[in-house]
Design a protein around this motif. Structure first.
Motif, mmCIF file in Angstrom:
data_model
loop_
_atom_site.group_PDB
_atom_site.id
_atom_site.type_symbol
_atom_site.label_atom_id
_atom_site.label_comp_id
_atom_site.label_asym_id
_atom_site.label_seq_id
_atom_site.Cartn_x
_atom_site.Cartn_y
_atom_site.Cartn_z
ATOM 1 N N ARG A 181 -37.454 29.537 -24.599
ATOM 2 C CA ARG A 181 -36.082 29.667 -25.088
ATOM 3 C C ARG A 181 -35.425 28.290 -25.138
ATOM 4 O O ARG A 181 -35.691 27.420 -24.313
ATOM 5 N N TYR A 182 -34.541 28.137 -26.116
ATOM 6 C CA TYR A 182 -33.665 26.976 -26.184
ATOM 7 C C TYR A 182 -32.305 27.495 -26.626
ATOM 8 O O TYR A 182 -32.184 28.119 -27.687
ATOM 9 N N GLU A 184 -30.788 29.990 -25.408
ATOM 10 C CA GLU A 184 -30.889 31.455 -25.357
ATOM 11 C C GLU A 184 -31.636 32.078 -26.534
ATOM 12 O O GLU A 184 -31.604 33.292 -26.723
ATOM 13 N N LYS A 185 -32.320 31.275 -27.334
ATOM 14 C CA LYS A 185 -33.079 31.819 -28.468
ATOM 15 C C LYS A 185 -34.490 31.252 -28.472
ATOM 16 O O LYS A 185 -34.761 30.238 -27.819
ATOM 17 N N ASP A 186 -35.373 31.902 -29.227
ATOM 18 C CA ASP A 186 -36.745 31.426 -29.380
ATOM 19 C C ASP A 186 -36.710 30.078 -30.102
ATOM 20 O O ASP A 186 -36.327 29.998 -31.270
ATOM 21 N N ASP A 216 -41.787 32.257 -21.506
ATOM 22 C CA ASP A 216 -40.757 33.280 -21.327
ATOM 23 C C ASP A 216 -41.333 34.638 -21.741
ATOM 24 O O ASP A 216 -41.458 34.930 -22.939
ATOM 25 N N LEU A 219 -39.365 36.898 -24.127
ATOM 26 C CA LEU A 219 -39.439 36.535 -25.540
ATOM 27 C C LEU A 219 -40.657 37.170 -26.196
ATOM 28 O O LEU A 219 -40.597 37.648 -27.327
#
Length: 343
Positions: A181-182, A184-186, A216, A219
């Motif tokens: 994650r970066y 809060e997203k892929d 993660d 994810l």
């Protein structure tokens, strides 16, 4: 040359392999010290040991923002024993720890102690200057994408590739060395690719998503849920092998990353092999890349459809080698810096 050698075969790891090969081809003696995996069938690479820290040989260190603690620690050691070092920075995105003035000050001192810093893009250079105050005079920008190594070209196709994808009229490939994650997203945007293929009904077009390491797990669970009802997309996890043979078998290569430090080695590799390369417009991409709006599955689906039409008509871009002189530029910068009299 110190850095995260493969496996897994991410962009920095492959850059190291290709630069090692380029050095040897030019008669430059270099030993690889790995902070990552232990590559097989690659000579002159070994895991970093304690006794290596007492070696007075000059160091070319490859890193990014994720390894900032290593950078602070190693540079302290190198300064203490007056070991000259050059740093290549492959990305320098914000991290929560960089909010600390103490961390920024220590990291700034670490980088400013290098003989030279190679940034893989102008954006990385600007981030080093603005975030931690690295001196502009220390930084040289050299793109990181290097020609595919002979070692990669000679590799066999990995086992387990789905037969349906191997035989598909239009074969699309996307990959991520690390599922992370970066903000809060892929980071790699594989969810964007999965959603795009949910909008592509063409039975000729099949997509293979390859993941090296799952950092993660949540994810991966989300991505698995996205692809489970899509018949033209396949997900492979834990692939720790060279991807060049798979890229060579593909027709279209995707890079749906939300952000990254450079143009993308993945896209340069595809263009070198004469494949259609599709990338998000989150950063500057290599010339010849088909762009789509970052994080927009519908626009990615549009780009895939356009390239698929060309594939079915047997139309491909002419193979080209982006940044053909990059290896010479990197070697020149490093050798000049390490042979200087700076103390």
């Amino acid at each position: 040359m110190l850095g995260p050698y493969p496996p897994p075969y991410g962009g920095v790891a492959l850059h190291l392999v290709r630069l090692m090969e380029a050095c040897k081809q030019r008669g430059v003696l270099v030993t690889g010290l790995t902070l990552g995996g232990i590559p097989t069938a690659l000579p002159d690479i070994r895991r970093l040991h304690l006794f290596d820290l007492f070696n007075r040989a000059p160091v070319h260190y490859h890193t990014d923002e994720g390894n900032f603690k290593w950078m602070i620690l190693l540079s302290l050691w190198w300064r203490l024993f007056r070991i000259p070092f050059v740093v290549t920075v492959h990305s320098f995105r914000h991290r929560g720890e960089f909010s600390s003035p103490i961390v920024r000050r220590r990291l700034g001192r670490a980088y400013n102690s290098a003989r030279k810093i190679i940034a893989v893009s102008t954006q990385v250079k600007l981030e080093l200057q603005s975030r931690i105050g690295v001196s502009e005079s220390l930084i040289t920008v050299v793109k990181s994408a290097l020609p595919i190594s002979q070692w990669e070209k000679s590799a066999a196709m990995p086992d387990g590739i789905p037969h349906e994808w191997m035989a598909a009229p239009v074969r699309v490939l996307a990959n991520a060395a690390r599922l992370v994650r970066y903000e809060e997203k892929d980071l790699y945007g594989l969810d964007v690719a999965a959603r795009a293929f949910g909008q592509i009904a063409d039975p000729n077009v099949h997509c293979l998503i390859i993941i090296g390491d799952v950092i993660d797990v949540s994810l991966f669970d989300e991505l698995s849920a996205l692809v489970q009802d899509t018949s033209n997309i396949y997900l492979m996890n834990g692939v720790q092998e060279i991807l060049a043979p798979i890229v060579n078998h593909a027709h279209i290569v995707l890079r749906p990353t939300r952000t990254e430090g450079s143009e993308s080695l993945t896209l340069s590799e595809a263009l070198e092999l004469g494949k259609w390369a599709i990338g998000s417009d989150s950063v500057i991409r290599p010339k010849g890349t088909v762009l789509f709006r970052n994080e927009d599955p519908s626009d990615l689906a549009r780009a895939v459809r356009e390239c698929a039409v060309s594939v079915l008509q047997n139309q491909f871009p002419a193979p080209c080698i982006p940044n053909e002189d990059a290896a010479d530029s990197i070697i020149d910068v490093v050798l000049e810096a390490l042979s200087s009299d700076r103390r």
